[in-house]
Write an enzyme that holds these catalytic residues in place. Structure first.
Site, PDB file in Angstrom:
ATOM      1  N   ARG A   1     -18.268 -42.647   6.375  1.00 29.41           N
ATOM      2  CA  ARG A   1     -18.972 -42.153   7.546  1.00 29.41           C
ATOM      3  C   ARG A   1     -19.393 -40.701   7.316  1.00 29.41           C
ATOM      4  O   ARG A   1     -18.574 -39.868   6.910  1.00 29.41           O
ATOM      5  CB  ARG A   1     -18.023 -42.228   8.730  1.00 29.41           C
ATOM      6  CG  ARG A   1     -18.605 -41.837  10.053  1.00 29.41           C
ATOM      7  CD  ARG A   1     -17.491 -41.932  11.080  1.00 29.41           C
ATOM      8  NE  ARG A   1     -17.986 -41.695  12.427  1.00 29.41           N
ATOM      9  CZ  ARG A   1     -17.174 -41.425  13.447  1.00 29.41           C
ATOM     10  NH1 ARG A   1     -15.869 -41.368  13.253  1.00 29.41           N
ATOM     11  NH2 ARG A   1     -17.668 -41.232  14.645  1.00 29.41           N
TER      12      ARG A   1
ATOM     13  N   LEU B   1     -20.209 -37.267   8.675  1.00 33.77           N
ATOM     14  CA  LEU B   1     -19.888 -36.584   9.933  1.00 33.77           C
ATOM     15  C   LEU B   1     -20.973 -35.593  10.335  1.00 33.77           C
ATOM     16  O   LEU B   1     -21.203 -35.362  11.516  1.00 33.77           O
ATOM     17  CB  LEU B   1     -18.545 -35.860   9.794  1.00 33.77           C
ATOM     18  CG  LEU B   1     -17.352 -36.773   9.460  1.00 33.77           C
ATOM     19  CD1 LEU B   1     -16.067 -35.959   9.423  1.00 33.77           C
ATOM     20  CD2 LEU B   1     -17.230 -37.925  10.453  1.00 33.77           C
TER      21      LEU B   1
ATOM     22  N   PRO C   1     -24.826 -34.963   8.875  1.00 33.32           N
ATOM     23  CA  PRO C   1     -25.816 -35.254   7.832  1.00 33.32           C
ATOM     24  C   PRO C   1     -26.463 -34.008   7.251  1.00 33.32           C
ATOM     25  O   PRO C   1     -26.912 -34.021   6.104  1.00 33.32           O
ATOM     26  CB  PRO C   1     -26.856 -36.134   8.549  1.00 33.32           C
ATOM     27  CG  PRO C   1     -26.519 -36.130   9.985  1.00 33.32           C
ATOM     28  CD  PRO C   1     -25.120 -35.617  10.154  1.00 33.32           C
TER      29      PRO C   1
ATOM     30  N   THR D   1     -25.009 -30.799   6.734  1.00 29.75           N
ATOM     31  CA  THR D   1     -24.159 -30.163   5.724  1.00 29.75           C
ATOM     32  C   THR D   1     -23.830 -31.147   4.600  1.00 29.75           C
ATOM     33  O   THR D   1     -23.667 -30.736   3.445  1.00 29.75           O
ATOM     34  CB  THR D   1     -22.855 -29.625   6.347  1.00 29.75           C
ATOM     35  OG1 THR D   1     -22.197 -30.688   7.040  1.00 29.75           O
ATOM     36  CG2 THR D   1     -23.140 -28.496   7.310  1.00 29.75           C
TER      37      THR D   1
ATOM     38  N   GLY E   1     -14.997 -37.450   1.228  1.00 30.54           N
ATOM     39  CA  GLY E   1     -15.465 -36.115   0.864  1.00 30.54           C
ATOM     40  C   GLY E   1     -16.678 -36.189  -0.051  1.00 30.54           C
ATOM     41  O   GLY E   1     -16.838 -37.128  -0.823  1.00 30.54           O
TER      42      GLY E   1
ATOM     43  N   GLU F   1     -17.792 -33.308  -4.482  1.00 31.49           N
ATOM     44  CA  GLU F   1     -17.867 -33.580  -5.904  1.00 31.49           C
ATOM     45  C   GLU F   1     -18.917 -34.623  -6.287  1.00 31.49           C
ATOM     46  O   GLU F   1     -19.575 -34.494  -7.316  1.00 31.49           O
ATOM     47  CB  GLU F   1     -16.484 -34.047  -6.401  1.00 31.49           C
ATOM     48  CG  GLU F   1     -15.712 -33.007  -7.141  1.00 31.49           C
ATOM     49  CD  GLU F   1     -14.606 -32.325  -6.334  1.00 31.49           C
ATOM     50  OE1 GLU F   1     -14.503 -32.589  -5.122  1.00 31.49           O
ATOM     51  OE2 GLU F   1     -13.867 -31.527  -6.916  1.00 31.49           O
TER      52      GLU F   1
END
Lengths: 178, 331, 743
Positions: C633, C635, C637, C639, C707, C710
């Site tokens: 998901r 949270l 869009p 950033t 996350g 990376e």
């Protein structure tokens, strides 16, 4: 032959102790009278003496653009500028762009377009963009990319920086029209 | 940065006097290279003589139809000057290929000529360098030498001259005006910078007390057929691996005269009039451009990491001459 | 009843944006206090040996120079390694600045000059004369590979290579089609724009407030307390803004040690800021040599997968990262062998750098996959789909979610992949050859234990805090969104605090786990506030919500409402009044749910790149990148896109530009500045298109978010290298792909 007072023709050894000289600057609209050592750069003067830490030191060698400020309206690298040489000049830093609470259109656009991440290069990017728009040589997107290439962004926000400058230019153009 | 005395010169005479009285004194204009070197502890001037208030800031026509550029005119002012763009687009393009807009707003015409090499070893006082410290050895020759010279090198030094503007000025056969204790003189551009030889610490043939006052461009600006090609590791804000200033005058499809200067390959902008002469009277074709390229890099020598520059220089010369030949009119 | 999301998934502008565009945001080296002293580091010029003598007399003669600290005059400090270990330390003996006369790498800090001004410290540092007795050194990985060894495994989060299965070497021999190639990746340095700096404010009572450039204030605090034998109450570490780090701030760096040492000895406030050159004198991405051998049947079925790597470490620690495990996670294969060794060089210990291990391991793997596709005359996507893994074979577990197929499909469509002529050198524009390449990306979706505190006041403001960091990732913003969303508050009513060791525990900000870890704690803390507010509203006589079922209460626009009758509502502040409280406070710790253990949790991507290569001059431009990410998901869009875009720029940089060049004679990095260590400039970066495919994951963490810090870089270098092959027919197996390799 005329010589300026304090000039040292004739074998005076270079000083070991700071011999400060008087400097007048207009910084973000405020008159400043300062005593500076000749080896103090404009960048260090801003950050360490005037506590204007918005102007960043990324490399201290003119290789990153984080220290970009406007001197008499022109964007320059403050790290490679001796403060004493700018006696009588007008300096604008990132802290001097907003009018009260109202951000400069370039600042607004940087927020709206998410044109930064860590924010460390951002003041330099913004001052550089303001300087570039004033220069008036950037017509195309490629021109903007090239003329903003003196400002590194390690976070890689370049496409958004381009978008922000496009937005600011549109806003400014509208502002002039009304 | 070492301690130094700061002197704001009121006229050229005063500037020259201070510098001639102190062997390590330096003029400062834009400061973009001098302060960089001082922060790296490479240069330690006893006096820094601020010449920025001297009246050397004009761009004006010369009586013979050329253009005189004051030593303190910034790189930006030259590059965007309407007359320069119209009559010497090669110079404008070369300047805009160099450094960054901020640095070009600071750097001066005179200072650009005095830029020192970007050799890693020269800049790093923790390593040997004959240019910085004569007799200490050359780290680059057997070290990491990707950006180093392939032409005109010596046992002592394989550094390159980093300027883009100077490559164009070499092709345009500019003249450098200087003033010093012994009066004024004019130095043809080809004689301004030196090869390293046994004295790599000397970049130019300026005398220690001499101050550059102007750069003069001859009337012929090759506006119709010239280009500056810069090959580098990223799209902007990087020094040239190889650069080429190419300028032609054409007569129909034939070359009347040709100038080719190379940057990034030697201790000075590299020219070879004999190689250029190969084109005189010849058709402006790839085959003949190739001959010039081969002749220009004859005798080139690589040191490992930079050996690729020999082939790159040849290909760049051909490309630049093609572009120059095909170029119609204005920037 | 679950309140519908009002803040999550919205492209909220960064809440710290205004501070960053006005210059108000202060970074570690920017806290000016009266009487501040400046420390300048003196760095060694030899790579290995001993310091014979240090003569600081000339420096000390200058008025305003207070002290020159060296190994000869430093105070007595602990000897044991464990005192110097930190949360990201690998096995071995951590570097101890000014410990003794031994030099173990070029650029090692050997003295600290402390003076009244920055300029004076810099000048005085240049006057310190040091004589060395050099020993021979070794900095060439190729020369040392024969001495490579299996590393000690003491680093948090490290997964050893999977045990081999099947008979990879035999299967490779027998395979109808095979590729077997060596790939080389260079040393890279993080080079965040902000140099590492520590400002140590020394209070009269000896307590220290330290502004440190770090990805973990608690890590720095623990380190300082251990090394200098101080109680935690006396050391507060703050880091409200971090000017990029990318891993370089995961371990306390030597400027922190030196600044604290000087402040304690001089009983003054001290700042130590590293120069850009000194930014090349601590951790870096290790150089590697990697062999990838793949065998396949004629229809593209992968029959052998071998990935062997030799990576660099220092003489004093065994730096390790997950380099060779990814192939058997991404592709199903019956015969797999992975091998990972390190070789010690006389350089500083490497440190995690954006997608450590994956960035370079997946580069080699995905380059080899492209080579295999070419050898098979098979479309690179088709080859990947043919061998698509539904389970993580390394652990024999299913993925908690894996919408990688959608990444391939949507990325290909956006890029126009279907129009690709597979033949190399088949596209040209003027002087330039045009090439299209693709690759897969993968990274872990981890969650670590974390805590957060939420405090609600009668002014209706919510303050949430955790000792995490925002290194440009958007932590401030996303945590604010999570908190606002949970309590139905507008963004403006919420403040999130981070970067302060006095706040609740958070893990290092790294590994792309911050949203999952800290975000879950923030959510839990706010949910506990909700429960209290609901109780007040339901249980208080006369409340409009009295008697309403707890499940029926929703939070929206600063109110608690009856879901079926929104006119029955109380504001959050009224609910607090009903409860008779002046403020509400909850602190919680969120730990990963045990159900996660049954799954492998990863984020995936498909990357597509277009390059244009000047045929004669060899210059490469990346003109277009599409990165399609399956990251759970999303949270925020806005950033999130920035994170992935930045990662893509890093990937381009890795592919074409970055290399820290060693002079092996001197054992020294030579291009230690921004002019010669190239990262892309604006003109190098063209169109980058980021797609987030839908991915529902109820296992990965309570937020369902993975996350994104990376994943953006992983696969990009391979996609670019593969595109260069497609353009030119030349396979460059060493990074960066500089023009000389294509002449």
């Amino acid at each position: 032959m005329k010589r300026s007072e304090g000039s040292t023709v004739g074998g005076v050894a270079p000083p070991e102790e700071p011999t400060k000289q008087r400097l007048s600057l207009r910084v973000n609209g405020a008159e400043k009278q300062l005593d500076v050592a000749p080896w103090t750069t404009l960048l260090d003067l801003l950050r360490e003496t005037l506590d204007l830490t918005g102007t960043k030191k990324g490399c201290d060698h003119g290789q990153c653009g984080a220290c970009t400020v406007l001197v008499d309206g022109q964007r320059i690298n403050s790290c490679l500028t001796l403060a004493i040489m700018k006696d009588g000049c007008e300096v604008t830093t990132v802290e001097g762009l907003a009018r009260g609470d109202a951000l400069h259109p370039v600042q607004e656009a940087f927020i709206e377009q998410d044109a930064f991440q860590c924010g460390y290069c951002t003041p330099g990017q913004i001052c550089s963009a303001v300087g570039m728009l004033a220069e008036g040589h950037a017509r195309t997107d490629d021109d903007i990319r090239e003329q903003m290439s003196g400002n590194l962004c390690r976070c890689g926000a370049y496409p958004h920086i381009l978008a922000a400058i496009q937005q600011a230019r549109r806003t400014s153009a509208k502002g002039e029209g009304t | 940065m070492n301690r130094f005395s700061y002197v704001r010169a009121r006229d050229a005479r005063e500037a020259v006097d201070v510098v001639s009285a102190h062997p390590t004194a330096r003029f400062i204009g834009g400061g973009t290279n001098l302060l960089d070197l001082m922060k790296e502890h490479v240069t330690h001037p006893s006096h820094v003589v601020d010449i920025t208030r001297l009246p050397l800031k004009g761009i004006e026509d010369t009586p013979d139809g050329g253009l005189r550029i004051g030593a303190l005119v910034t790189n930006s002012e030259v590059a965007w000057n309407a007359e320069v763009k119209r009559r010497y687009p090669l110079l404008s393009k070369a300047i805009l290929a160099g450094a960054s807009p901020q640095l070009r707003n600071m750097a001066t015409t005179g200072g650009n000529l005095l830029q020192r090499t970007r050799c890693y070893y020269f800049y790093d006082v923790g390593t040997p360098c004959n240019k910085r410290e004569p007799g200490s050895g050359c780290g680059a020759k057997t070290g990491f030498n990707r950006i180093h010279a392939i032409l005109g090198t010596s046992e002592q030094c394989i550094a390159t001259h980093p300027s883009d503007m100077c490559v164009a000025l070499a092709a345009l056969e500019a003249v450098v005006r200087v003033t010093g204790k012994d009066g004024e003189r004019a130095i043809p551009f080809a004689d301004f910078h030196r090869l390293p030889g046994d004295t790599p610490q000397l970049d130019t043939n300026l005398k220690p007390d001499e101050l550059i006052t102007a750069v003069e461009l001859p009337p012929e600006g090759f506006a119709a057929h010239s280009t500056y090609l810069k090959v580098r590791d990223r799209a902007s804000y990087a020094f040239a691996l190889v650069s080429v200033a190419a300028a032609l005058t054409l007569d129909g499809g034939h070359v009347r005269s040709a100038r080719v200067a190379l940057g990034g390959v030697a201790h000075k902008p590299w020219r070879n009039p004999e190689a250029e002469a190969l084109l005189t009277g010849k058709p402006a074709t790839r085959e003949h451009f190739q001959a010039v390229a081969d002749a220009l890099v004859r005798g080139a020598k690589g040191f490992g990491h930079n050996t690729f520059k020999i082939e790159l220089a040849k290909r760049s010369v051909v490309r630049a001459l093609e572009e120059a030949a095909g170029r119609e009119g204005q920037p | 009843m679950t309140t519908p999301s009002t803040q999550l998934g919205r492209p909220v502008n960064r809440v710290d944006g205004r501070a960053k565009v006005t210059g108000e945001a202060r970074y570690a080296g920017e806290f000016n206090v009266p009487g501040l002293l400046y420390g300048q580091v003196v760095s060694s010029t030899i790579a290995r040996g001993r310091i014979k003598s240090i003569d600081a007399s000339e420096a000390l003669r200058l008025p305003g120079v207070l002290r020159v600290f060296t190994h000869e005059n430093r105070p007595s400090l602990p000897w044991f390694d464990r005192k110097y270990r930190d949360d990201d330390a690998p096995s071995g003996s951590p570097f101890r600045p000014l410990h003794n006369d031994k030099v173990v790498y070029s650029g090692q800090p050997v003295a600290l000059v402390v003076a009244e001004t920055f300029e004076l410290a810099r000048h005085a540092a240049s006057l310190v004369r040091i004589e060395y007795k050099p020993d021979s050194h070794e900095t060439d990985l190729r020369a040392q590979r024969k001495k490579a060894y299996a590393p000690r495994q003491g680093k948090d989060g490290f997964e050893p290579p999977p045990k081999p299965w099947g008979h990879a070497d035999k299967a490779l021999d027998k395979a109808a089609v095979k590729v077997d190639a060596e790939y080389e990746t260079p040393v890279e340095h993080h080079n965040p724009m902000e140099p590492h700096a520590s400002t140590v404010i020394h209070e009269d009572d000896g307590t220290l407030t330290i502004y440190d450039k770090t990805q973990g204030v608690l890590n720095s605090q623990t380190y300082v307390c251990n090394v200098f034998d101080l109680p935690k109450e006396q050391v507060r570490v703050r880091s409200p803004f971090v000017g990029g780090a990318f891993g370089s701030g995961l371990r306390p760096q030597y400027q922190l040690f030196l600044a604290v040492l000087a402040a304690r000895e001089l009983k003054r406030s001290v700042r130590v800021t590293l120069t850009r050159e000194q930014m090349f004198t601590f951790g870096h991405r290790p150089a590697t040599l990697q062999r990838v051998a793949l065998g396949a049947s004629a229809d593209g079925t992968l029959e052998a997968l071998i990935h062997e790597a030799v990576s660099e470490t220092s003489s004093f620690e065994d730096y390790i990262e997950v380099l060779v495990n990814w192939g058997s996670m991404l592709y199903r294969c019956d015969n797999v062998r992975a091998d990972y060794k390190v070789a010690a060089l006389d350089c500083y210990t490497p440190i995690d750098m954006r997608a450590p291990g994956a960035a370079i391991g997946v580069y080699a793997l995905e380059s080899a996959m492209d080579e295999l596709a070419h050898a098979l005359r098979m479309d690179p996507i088709a080859l990947r789909l043919k061998n698509y893994s539904e389970r993580d074979q390394n652990k024999d577990k299913p993925y908690s979610s894996k919408e990688l197929r959608a990444c391939y499909q949507q990325g290909a469509e956006r890029f126009g992949w279907a129009r690709r002529n597979p033949e190399p050198r088949s596209m040209r524009e003027g002087h330039e050859l045009v090439g299209w390449g693709m690759a897969t990306g993968i990274w872990d979706a981890m969650q670590q234990p974390a805590s957060a505190k939420a405090v609600l006041g009668l002014d209706g403001r919510l303050v949430v805090s955790s000792a995490t960091a925002d290194i440009g990732t958007g932590t401030y913003t996303v945590m604010t969104q999570i908190a606002a969303d949970t309590l139905g508050l507008p963004i403006e009513s919420v403040t999130f605090k981070l970067g302060d060791s006095s706040l609740p525990m958070a893990p290092l900000e790294g590994g792309s786990w911050t949203v999952a870890s800290v975000g879950s704690a923030v959510k839990e803390a706010c949910e506990k506030l909700r429960e209290q507010l609901v109780t007040f509203a339901r249980k208080t006589k006369g409340s409009p919500l009295a008697g309403v079922g707890a499940e029926e209460v929703v939070f929206a626009e600063g109110q608690l409402r009856n879901a079926s009758d929104p006119s029955r509502a109380v504001s959050i502040v009224e609910a607090m009044r009903l409860g008779g409280v002046t403020h509400l406070e909850e602190q919680t710790s969120a730990v990963p749910s045990p159900k996660q253990q049954a799954y492998t949790r990863c984020v995936h991507s498909a990357v597509f790149a277009e390059v244009k290569v000047d045929e004669a001059l060899g210059t490469v431009r990346v003109t277009r990148v599409v990165s399609a990410v399956a990251g759970g998901r999303v949270l925020n869009p806005k950033t999130a896109r920035s994170q992935v875009m930045g990662g893509v720029v890093w990937g381009i940089s890795m592919a074409l530009h970055e290399e820290t060049a060693l002079d092996h004679t001197l054992g020294r990095f030579m291009n230690h500045n921004y002019a010669e260590y190239h990262v892309p400039v604006n003109a190098d970066v063209r169109d980058i298109d980021v797609i987030f495919v839908d991915e529902d994951d109820t296992v990965v963490n309570p937020l369902g978010a993975k996350g994104l810090g990376e994943i953006g870089i992983v696969g990009v270098a391979a996609a670019v290298a593969n595109a260069v092959f497609h353009a030119t027919g030349r396979r460059v197996r060493g990074l960066p792909i500089t023009l000389d390799k294509l002449l």
